[in-house]
Design an enzyme around this catalytic site. Structure first.
Site, PDB file in Angstrom:
ATOM      1  N   ARG A 133      52.725  48.948  77.818  1.00  0.00           N
ATOM      2  CA  ARG A 133      53.363  48.502  77.792  1.00  0.00           C
ATOM      3  C   ARG A 133      52.432  46.395  77.840  1.00  0.00           C
ATOM      4  O   ARG A 133      51.710  46.480  78.595  1.00  0.00           O
ATOM      5  CB  ARG A 133      53.886  46.979  78.700  1.00  0.00           C
ATOM      6  N   GLY A 148      45.911  46.777  82.037  1.00  0.00           N
ATOM      7  CA  GLY A 148      44.692  47.837  81.912  1.00  0.00           C
ATOM      8  C   GLY A 148      45.016  47.359  79.980  1.00  0.00           C
ATOM      9  O   GLY A 148      44.161  47.821  79.270  1.00  0.00           O
ATOM     10  N   CYS A 149      46.171  47.086  79.964  1.00  0.00           N
ATOM     11  CA  CYS A 149      46.939  47.097  78.196  1.00  0.00           C
ATOM     12  C   CYS A 149      46.677  45.818  78.058  1.00  0.00           C
ATOM     13  O   CYS A 149      45.915  46.020  76.248  1.00  0.00           O
ATOM     14  CB  CYS A 149      48.372  46.776  78.259  1.00  0.00           C
ATOM     15  N   THR A 150      46.190  44.795  78.861  1.00  0.00           N
ATOM     16  CA  THR A 150      45.740  43.467  78.425  1.00  0.00           C
ATOM     17  C   THR A 150      44.130  43.394  77.941  1.00  0.00           C
ATOM     18  O   THR A 150      43.634  43.529  77.559  1.00  0.00           O
ATOM     19  CB  THR A 150      46.124  42.368  79.659  1.00  0.00           C
ATOM     20  N   ALA A 194      43.742  45.156  74.704  1.00  0.00           N
ATOM     21  CA  ALA A 194      44.074  44.674  73.652  1.00  0.00           C
ATOM     22  C   ALA A 194      42.704  43.707  73.761  1.00  0.00           C
ATOM     23  O   ALA A 194      42.356  43.336  72.453  1.00  0.00           O
ATOM     24  CB  ALA A 194      45.352  43.917  73.771  1.00  0.00           C
TER      25      ALA A 194
END
Length: 153
Positions: free
Chosen positions: A38, A43-45, A48
């Site tokens: 998401r 973690g996703c940030t 990316a």
């Protein structure tokens, strides 16, 4: 679920920055697809931002990099602007791509089961076959490991 040396499942998805990305149209270049749960979660940030920071190195090694989640294009655009991301994000709102790559899985958090995207990365060789798969990715050091694999192709 696709495996190493099999053809990567083709798709066409909308991308940040406008337009659509069709995997089969990228033959002749290596492609990195990182699937993440998401937008705008810790973690996703980090993942990316890591791929964005090394995007020029991936391109110099002959690879295109794309992040894929089930978030809407509006969420992707907001996420991209908030963190100055340069890596294109693709929206798989209907889930067909996350399912075809086997990353839509049952998760268990604090005893509660739900469906979600397993953090995974696929490296697709220039001929369109899968060269490497990383499942249950841990973010620290992952971008460097994928870049090394791209350079080794």
């Amino acid at each position: 679920m696709p495996e190493i040396s099999q053809p990567a499942p083709d798709f066409t998805l909308p991308a940040t920055g406008g337009g659509d990305i069709t995997l089969s149209a990228l033959k002749g270049k290596a492609v990195v697809l990182f699937f993440y749960p998401r937008d705008d979660t810790p973690g996703c940030t980090k993942e990316a931002i890591g791929f964005s920071a090394d995007l020029a190195a991936f391109e110099a090694a002959g690879a295109r990099v794309f992040g894929i989640s089930r978030d809407t294009m509006a969420k992707h655009d907001k996420f991209t602007a908030k963190h100055d991301l340069t890596v294109p994000l693709l929206s798989d709102e209907n889930g067909s791509v996350t399912e075809s790559y086997g990353v839509w899985v049952e998760k268990n958090m604090y005893g509660k089961k739900s469906m979600g995207i397993e953090r995974a990365t696929y490296l697709i060789a220039a001929d369109g076959t899968i060269a490497r798969i990383w499942r249950k990715v841990k973010v620290p050091g992952h971008v460097d490991e994928v870049l090394e694999a791209v350079r080794a192709l």
